[in-house]
Design an enzyme around this catalytic site. Structure first.
Site, PDB file in Angstrom:
ATOM      1  N   ARG A 102       0.750  -1.281  -0.151  1.00 37.80           N
ATOM      2  CA  ARG A 102      -0.017   0.060  -0.106  1.00 37.80           C
ATOM      3  C   ARG A 102       0.780   1.375   0.094  1.00 37.80           C
ATOM      4  O   ARG A 102       1.895   1.210   0.330  1.00 37.80           O
ATOM      5  CB  ARG A 102      -1.057   0.073   1.070  1.00 37.80           C
ATOM      6  CG  ARG A 102      -0.347   0.051   2.527  1.00 37.80           C
ATOM      7  CD  ARG A 102      -1.380   0.057   3.757  1.00 37.80           C
ATOM      8  NE  ARG A 102      -2.213   1.153   3.320  1.00 37.80           N
ATOM      9  CZ  ARG A 102      -2.073   2.529   3.975  1.00 37.80           C
ATOM     10  NH1 ARG A 102      -0.964   2.728   4.651  1.00 37.80           N
ATOM     11  NH2 ARG A 102      -3.074   3.223   3.831  1.00 37.80           N
ATOM     12  N   LEU A 103       0.065   2.467  -0.440  1.00 33.96           N
ATOM     13  CA  LEU A 103       0.771   3.672  -0.487  1.00 33.96           C
ATOM     14  C   LEU A 103      -0.258   4.564   0.274  1.00 33.96           C
ATOM     15  O   LEU A 103      -1.387   4.321  -0.051  1.00 33.96           O
ATOM     16  CB  LEU A 103       1.274   4.166  -1.863  1.00 33.96           C
ATOM     17  CG  LEU A 103       2.426   3.357  -2.459  1.00 33.96           C
ATOM     18  CD1 LEU A 103       2.655   4.000  -3.739  1.00 33.96           C
ATOM     19  CD2 LEU A 103       3.487   3.611  -1.439  1.00 33.96           C
ATOM     20  N   ASP A 104      -0.011   5.426   0.907  1.00 30.03           N
ATOM     21  CA  ASP A 104      -0.783   6.277   1.514  1.00 30.03           C
ATOM     22  C   ASP A 104      -1.564   7.339   0.470  1.00 30.03           C
ATOM     23  O   ASP A 104      -1.094   7.354  -0.565  1.00 30.03           O
ATOM     24  CB  ASP A 104      -0.357   7.421   2.507  1.00 30.03           C
ATOM     25  CG  ASP A 104       0.391   6.652   3.829  1.00 30.03           C
ATOM     26  OD1 ASP A 104      -0.299   5.547   4.245  1.00 30.03           O
ATOM     27  OD2 ASP A 104       1.363   7.287   4.440  1.00 30.03           O
ATOM     28  N   LYS A 105      -2.830   7.638   0.784  1.00 28.57           N
ATOM     29  CA  LYS A 105      -3.616   8.105  -0.333  1.00 28.57           C
ATOM     30  C   LYS A 105      -2.786   9.494  -0.892  1.00 28.57           C
ATOM     31  O   LYS A 105      -2.993   9.720  -2.120  1.00 28.57           O
ATOM     32  CB  LYS A 105      -5.007   8.915   0.418  1.00 28.57           C
ATOM     33  CG  LYS A 105      -5.904   9.733  -0.464  1.00 28.57           C
ATOM     34  CD  LYS A 105      -7.120  10.165   0.309  1.00 28.57           C
ATOM     35  CE  LYS A 105      -8.060  10.732  -0.612  1.00 28.57           C
ATOM     36  NZ  LYS A 105      -9.342  11.295   0.159  1.00 28.57           N
ATOM     37  N   HIS A 184       2.619   4.345   7.991  1.00 22.57           N
ATOM     38  CA  HIS A 184       3.263   5.741   8.147  1.00 22.57           C
ATOM     39  C   HIS A 184       4.842   5.856   8.504  1.00 22.57           C
ATOM     40  O   HIS A 184       4.972   6.792   9.105  1.00 22.57           O
ATOM     41  CB  HIS A 184       2.440   6.565   8.953  1.00 22.57           C
ATOM     42  CG  HIS A 184       1.125   6.907   8.501  1.00 22.57           C
ATOM     43  ND1 HIS A 184      -0.012   7.583   9.079  1.00 22.57           N
ATOM     44  CD2 HIS A 184       0.598   6.652   7.157  1.00 22.57           C
ATOM     45  CE1 HIS A 184      -0.955   7.757   8.225  1.00 22.57           C
ATOM     46  NE2 HIS A 184      -0.743   7.196   7.248  1.00 22.57           N
TER      47      HIS A 184
END
Length: 235
Positions: A102-105, A184
């Site tokens: 995943r990558l943050d929004k 994060h």
């Protein structure tokens, strides 16, 4: 051997009901012979399957490289926000793709979308040590103290991070290489030095780098060479 409707539907272009319609109207053939029943079995990797005379190129799994833009969440579905799957071309919509990691929004850069669970597991498994490389922009100057702290292992509230490489690129920009993936993580690591991450962009996963000619918001299939580079960490 698999049912012809399952084989064709697995490629994402048609549903099983669509295949039944195609078969009913004699638009599907296996090795030159018209298929009369959607339950007919064939070897997807050995048989020549055609639809309206055009060969079906069978792909057991699909591996897409996405240049993720800001504003999309790394999920297969979300009730309130657009997901990265919204960026997938129509030809792949029927496949059960998911983001491998995943990558943050608000984070941009390289992301892999696939329907290969084994590959995804190996990319994410801590035992495989698949490093990720990021370009970071801060709100304050990057310091030698940050560089040394990253190399020593930053202490977060969920434990001490593995040693990370920080290369200073400019006054407020740096390249960070991580050996693990925590929630994060980069933002929290810089936060320990009083810095806020202004922008975060993933450049690479293992030996696979985001091509400079892949526009933001677009994706394409990995080449055989690129897939091999990604799979080098599986053993």
């Amino acid at each position: 051997m698999e049912r012809i409707d399952k084989i064709i539907a697995s490629q994402g272009l048609y549903s099983r009901s669509d295949v039944k319609y195609l078969v009913k109207h004699k638009r599907v053939a296996v090795d030159g012979e018209a298929v009369t029943s959607s339950s007919r079995k064939a070897d997807p990797e050995a048989s020549v399957i055609t639809i309206d005379g055009k060969p079906l190129i069978f792909k057991k799994q699909v591996y897409l490289m996405l240049h993720k833009p800001q504003g999309y969440v790394s999920a297969t579905e979300d009730k309130t926000q657009p997901t990265v799957l919204a960026l997938v071309p129509q030809a792949y919509k029927g496949r059960e793709l998911f983001p491998a990691g995943r990558l943050d929004k608000d984070t941009t850069g390289l992301m892999i979308l696939t329907d290969d669970g084994v590959l995804a597991h190996n990319i994410l498994s801590p035992r495989k040590h698949v490093q990720k490389v990021y370009r970071v922009e801060l709100d304050i100057p990057v310091t030698k103290e940050m560089q040394e702290g990253f190399a020593a292992g930053v202490a977060l509230n969920d434990g001490v991070c593995k040693a990370a490489k920080l290369v200073i690129l400019g006054e407020k920009t740096a390249e960070v290489t991580l050996q693990e993936g925590r929630y994060h993580q980069i933002k929290r690591m810089f936060g320990c030095f009083g810095a806020k991450v202004v922008s975060l962009h993933r450049l690479a996963m293992g030996n696979l780098y985001l091509p400079v000619d892949l526009p933001e918001g677009e994706c394409r299939e990995l080449t055989a060479e690129e897939l091999n580079r990604l799979q080098m960490h599986e053993s």
